[in-house]
Structure formats: C-alpha cells, structure tokens
Scaffold this motif. Sequence first.
Motif, PDB file in Angstrom:
ATOM      1  N   LEU A  94       0.857  -1.190   0.000  1.00 48.00           N
ATOM      2  CA  LEU A  94       0.000   0.000   0.000  1.00 48.00           C
ATOM      3  C   LEU A  94       0.889   1.235   0.000  1.00 48.00           C
ATOM      4  N   THR A  95       0.958   1.905  -1.149  1.00 42.15           N
ATOM      5  CA  THR A  95       1.784   3.114  -1.238  1.00 42.15           C
ATOM      6  C   THR A  95       0.895   4.337  -1.419  1.00 42.15           C
ATOM      7  N   ILE A  96       1.233   5.375  -0.687  1.00 44.27           N
ATOM      8  CA  ILE A  96       0.428   6.601  -0.718  1.00 44.27           C
ATOM      9  C   ILE A  96       1.172   7.706  -1.472  1.00 44.27           C
ATOM     10  N   SER A  97       0.424   8.747  -1.817  1.00 44.12           N
ATOM     11  CA  SER A  97       0.970   9.802  -2.673  1.00 44.12           C
ATOM     12  C   SER A  97       0.479  11.168  -2.214  1.00 44.12           C
ATOM     13  N   PRO A  98       1.123  11.709  -1.162  1.00 44.17           N
ATOM     14  CA  PRO A  98       0.713  13.030  -0.699  1.00 44.17           C
ATOM     15  C   PRO A  98       0.941  14.094  -1.768  1.00 44.17           C
ATOM     16  N   MET A  99       0.011  15.024  -1.839  1.00 44.24           N
ATOM     17  CA  MET A  99       0.140  16.097  -2.836  1.00 44.24           C
ATOM     18  C   MET A  99       0.997  17.235  -2.274  1.00 44.24           C
ATOM     19  N   GLY A 100       0.940  18.377  -2.922  1.00 44.28           N
ATOM     20  CA  GLY A 100       1.867  19.470  -2.628  1.00 44.28           C
ATOM     21  C   GLY A 100       1.794  20.054  -1.228  1.00 44.28           C
ATOM     22  N   GLU A 101       0.701  19.777  -0.503  1.00 46.39           N
ATOM     23  CA  GLU A 101       0.603  20.281   0.877  1.00 46.39           C
ATOM     24  C   GLU A 101       1.414  19.424   1.854  1.00 46.39           C
ATOM     25  N   ASN A 102       2.023  18.353   1.318  1.00 44.63           N
ATOM     26  CA  ASN A 102       2.889  17.483   2.123  1.00 44.63           C
ATOM     27  C   ASN A 102       2.166  16.781   3.265  1.00 44.63           C
ATOM     28  N   LYS A 103       0.883  16.593   3.106  1.00 43.04           N
ATOM     29  CA  LYS A 103       0.105  15.772   4.049  1.00 43.04           C
ATOM     30  C   LYS A 103      -1.055  15.157   3.264  1.00 43.04           C
ATOM     31  N   MET A 104      -1.748  14.239   3.897  1.00 42.60           N
ATOM     32  CA  MET A 104      -2.865  13.616   3.202  1.00 42.60           C
ATOM     33  C   MET A 104      -4.031  14.616   3.129  1.00 42.60           C
ATOM     34  N   ARG A 105      -4.898  14.447   2.148  1.00 43.54           N
ATOM     35  CA  ARG A 105      -5.952  15.453   1.957  1.00 43.54           C
ATOM     36  C   ARG A 105      -6.965  15.461   3.092  1.00 43.54           C
ATOM     37  N   ALA A 138       9.392   2.400  -2.192  1.00 48.70           N
ATOM     38  CA  ALA A 138       9.801   3.709  -2.692  1.00 48.70           C
ATOM     39  C   ALA A 138       9.784   3.703  -4.220  1.00 48.70           C
ATOM     40  N   LEU A 139       8.781   4.387  -4.805  1.00 47.80           N
ATOM     41  CA  LEU A 139       8.655   4.404  -6.262  1.00 47.80           C
ATOM     42  C   LEU A 139       8.367   5.830  -6.736  1.00 47.80           C
ATOM     43  N   PRO A 140       9.426   6.626  -6.883  1.00 45.55           N
ATOM     44  CA  PRO A 140       9.233   8.028  -7.269  1.00 45.55           C
ATOM     45  C   PRO A 140       8.925   8.171  -8.758  1.00 45.55           C
ATOM     46  N   ILE A 141       8.537   9.370  -9.139  1.00 43.91           N
ATOM     47  CA  ILE A 141       8.503   9.715 -10.560  1.00 43.91           C
ATOM     48  C   ILE A 141       9.907  10.206 -10.922  1.00 43.91           C
ATOM     49  N   PRO A 142      10.327  10.001 -12.166  1.00 45.84           N
ATOM     50  CA  PRO A 142      11.675  10.453 -12.538  1.00 45.84           C
ATOM     51  C   PRO A 142      11.683  11.900 -13.019  1.00 45.84           C
ATOM     52  N   TYR A 143      11.190  12.798 -12.170  1.00 45.31           N
ATOM     53  CA  TYR A 143      11.187  14.215 -12.517  1.00 45.31           C
ATOM     54  C   TYR A 143      11.768  15.001 -11.352  1.00 45.31           C
ATOM     55  N   ARG A 144      12.353  16.164 -11.679  1.00 45.85           N
ATOM     56  CA  ARG A 144      13.071  16.942 -10.667  1.00 45.85           C
ATOM     57  C   ARG A 144      12.137  17.858  -9.897  1.00 45.85           C
ATOM     58  N   THR A 145      11.400  17.274  -8.983  1.00 46.00           N
ATOM     59  CA  THR A 145      10.554  18.068  -8.094  1.00 46.00           C
ATOM     60  C   THR A 145      11.461  18.742  -7.055  1.00 46.00           C
ATOM     61  N   SER A 146      10.929  19.756  -6.391  1.00 47.45           N
ATOM     62  CA  SER A 146      11.757  20.543  -5.466  1.00 47.45           C
ATOM     63  C   SER A 146      10.907  21.009  -4.295  1.00 47.45           C
ATOM     64  N   LYS A 147      11.557  21.650  -3.323  1.00 42.54           N
ATOM     65  CA  LYS A 147      10.831  22.145  -2.159  1.00 42.54           C
ATOM     66  C   LYS A 147       9.674  23.067  -2.591  1.00 42.54           C
ATOM     67  N   ASP A 148       9.933  23.915  -3.553  1.00 47.24           N
ATOM     68  CA  ASP A 148       8.891  24.830  -4.034  1.00 47.24           C
ATOM     69  C   ASP A 148       7.816  24.115  -4.846  1.00 47.24           C
ATOM     70  N   TYR A 149       8.202  23.062  -5.494  1.00 43.53           N
ATOM     71  CA  TYR A 149       7.264  22.296  -6.335  1.00 43.53           C
ATOM     72  C   TYR A 149       7.399  20.824  -5.967  1.00 43.53           C
ATOM     73  N   PRO A 150       6.754  20.402  -4.874  1.00 38.40           N
ATOM     74  CA  PRO A 150       6.987  19.039  -4.354  1.00 38.40           C
ATOM     75  C   PRO A 150       6.458  17.917  -5.241  1.00 38.40           C
ATOM     76  N   THR A 151       5.483  18.216  -6.101  1.00 40.74           N
ATOM     77  CA  THR A 151       4.926  17.158  -6.956  1.00 40.74           C
ATOM     78  C   THR A 151       5.041  17.574  -8.422  1.00 40.74           C
ATOM     79  N   PHE A 152       4.731  16.638  -9.321  1.00 39.70           N
ATOM     80  CA  PHE A 152       4.839  16.984 -10.748  1.00 39.70           C
ATOM     81  C   PHE A 152       3.640  17.760 -11.279  1.00 39.70           C
TER      82      PHE A 152
END
Length: 353
Positions: free
Chosen positions: A178-189, A237-251
């Motif tokens: 069971l893998t979760i995917s928090p969005m840009g708020e860095n917590k679950m919705r 641990a299964l990330p997307i292969p894109y350069r996300t950053s602190k300012d833009y945590p998700t794709f």
Amino acid sequence: MSTNRLKERLDQGPVVCAEGFLFEIERRGYMSSGEFVPMVSLDHPEVLENLHREFQHAGSDIVEAFTYNGHREKMRIIGKEELLEPLNRSALKIAKKVALDTPKGSKPNLMAGNISNSNIWKHNDLKSQNEVEKMFSEMVGWAVDESADMLIGETFYYAEEAFKALEVMKKTGLPTVLTISPMGENKMRDGKSVVDTCKELEQLGADVVGLNCFRGPATMFPFLKEIREAVKCHVGALPIPYRTSKDYPTFFNLPDRSNCECPSPHGRTFPTALDPHFCNRYEIGKFAKDAYTLGINYLGVCCGANPMLIREVAESIGLKVPASKYRENMENHFMYGKNKRIPKHISDYGDKA
Ligand SMILES: [Zn+2]
C-alpha cells in the motif's frame, strides 16, 4: 493460508517493481493523455504484453496488471462502463502470462492486481465511500479470479481511502503493498500526516507501506527516511523520474523553465510537457541506492519510468538483470571510447563536437 511469497523475497533482499504504465503507454501512442484510461489491454493487448516483457527484461520482479484508472468511475466518465470487467480481466491475464514466463536466470515473477485512487472519495461522505468500497471489491475480486500473487494499492492521497483499500485487499489473504501519494501540501488530503498514515497502514496489516508517484527523488526521500524509522514492516519507494523541489513538491505544478517556444497548449507542464524536468538515469540510480541503504527493499519507478530506468534501479542495488547485457559501454564509442582502433583525429575532436 499459503506462504507470503512477497514478504519472503523482501526478507531476503531487494524486490524491484516497475510502475508508470500510464505515461509509457501514452508515449508509445496507445492512450490518450489526460483522460488516461488503460483501454490498451483490450485495444492493443500485444503492446501491453510487450511493455511488461521489457520491464521484466530490465529487472522488474513484479508484473503489475495495468488496471490503474480501470475502475468503474473512470469507465463511466468515458461512457464505456460495459467494458470494465473485460478490461480488468484482459489486463490481469496479460500480466499473469508474462509473470509465468520469466526469462532464464531471473527469479520467478509475481503478478500483482492493482487498485488505486478513485477520485470520488470524499472526506466524511459515507455515500461516496461506500461507492469506492464497491469499486475496490469488484476489482480485487477479478484479480483473485485471475490468480494474482499479490495486490498493490497505490497513489492514494486520502489516508482513509488508503485504509479502505487495504481493508478490501486484506480480505483476500494475498500479500499487500500500500503506497500513498501526498500532494503538494505534504500531508494527506484528510489532514493526516504522511508518517502517521504509514504507521496506521502497518497496524492494519500491510506487508509493504510507503510512497509512489507524484514526487521525484528530491521530495520523496525525506519522507522515506521518516517512514523507515517509524515502521517495522517493509517500505516501498517508487518516485517519478522528474526533478521536483521544495517549491514544487509534486509533478502537478512544475513550471516550464526551458524557455520553450512551444509550451503546452493547456498551460501546464503536467502531464504532456514535463520532459525538461526529467531525471537522468544516474539520479534514479542514486535514489534507489540511497533508499536501499536506508533499509528500503521494495524499489521501483512510477509515472515517467521506462525500462532503462528500471535497469538502473536494479543495477544500482547490485542486481544483474537480463538487460545488463546491454548496459552502456563507452569504451567502444566512436569519439569518446578508449578502444585502440578509434583514430586519434576523431577522439581529439571530442570536446568540439
Ligand atoms: Zn505514477
């Protein structure tokens, strides 16, 4: 109950799981971006089978049935609800066929059934939640029918939806991821923290908890460290292969900094113009190695993955896979190689090329 083949494998060492079918099938021209419905299992089963084989060749130990977004709600959106069950069964059959046909020298693959974010789950709304539970139950039922070896629930951004998915999956007695995917708020919705959600999933009996999708290596890794410390079970641990950053945590909200003259017509880099943010293979290899060093044994890549990146994950943690035969060999490059047959006037030109 039979033995837990997934857990046994993880207890012994790393297990690689290729994800990211949505983006890769779209790039190959067999799926509409944005809509993202995996009709490929019905329309072009040979294309899906081949992609599974390519990921397997690159080192994936798990053949995950491509039923992501193949749920009742999505099928209603595109007006093809009657194809829901055939689509699921076809995807599962293709995955099983490939899993049973593991290349010589590889460990036997496991076929995984898959459920994911429904996009209709609503906090404190029992009606929507019951609807989602039904969607999960029917898909898990088909996965069991088609002899899945394990189940993956993924890409949940509501904690309680993830709990519900796990509850349905657990009823089968199959191993569960069971893998979760928090969005840009860095917590679950629904407000829960990422680490607390993983702790609760462990309590509810998941064999593997962790993160997949939405986040690249840079913004996934800090959470993984905390999760690894907080739980005793295996971590994924299964990330997307894109350069996300602190300012833009998700794709989802990555800006276009490429000075591209042809930005995407819909004004977002996601999902069709993310290319300038793509990680190179060494970044993905480093991520996998660092995660493995932390004690994370379930590794892979999500949306944006391709076989080359899966091979990089496998090799960076010391595995040799069928595709290792074709890993880079700069020695024989016509200009940058050191092979003595390469003429000096060509190799001398390398920096001006
Ligand atoms: Zn993904």
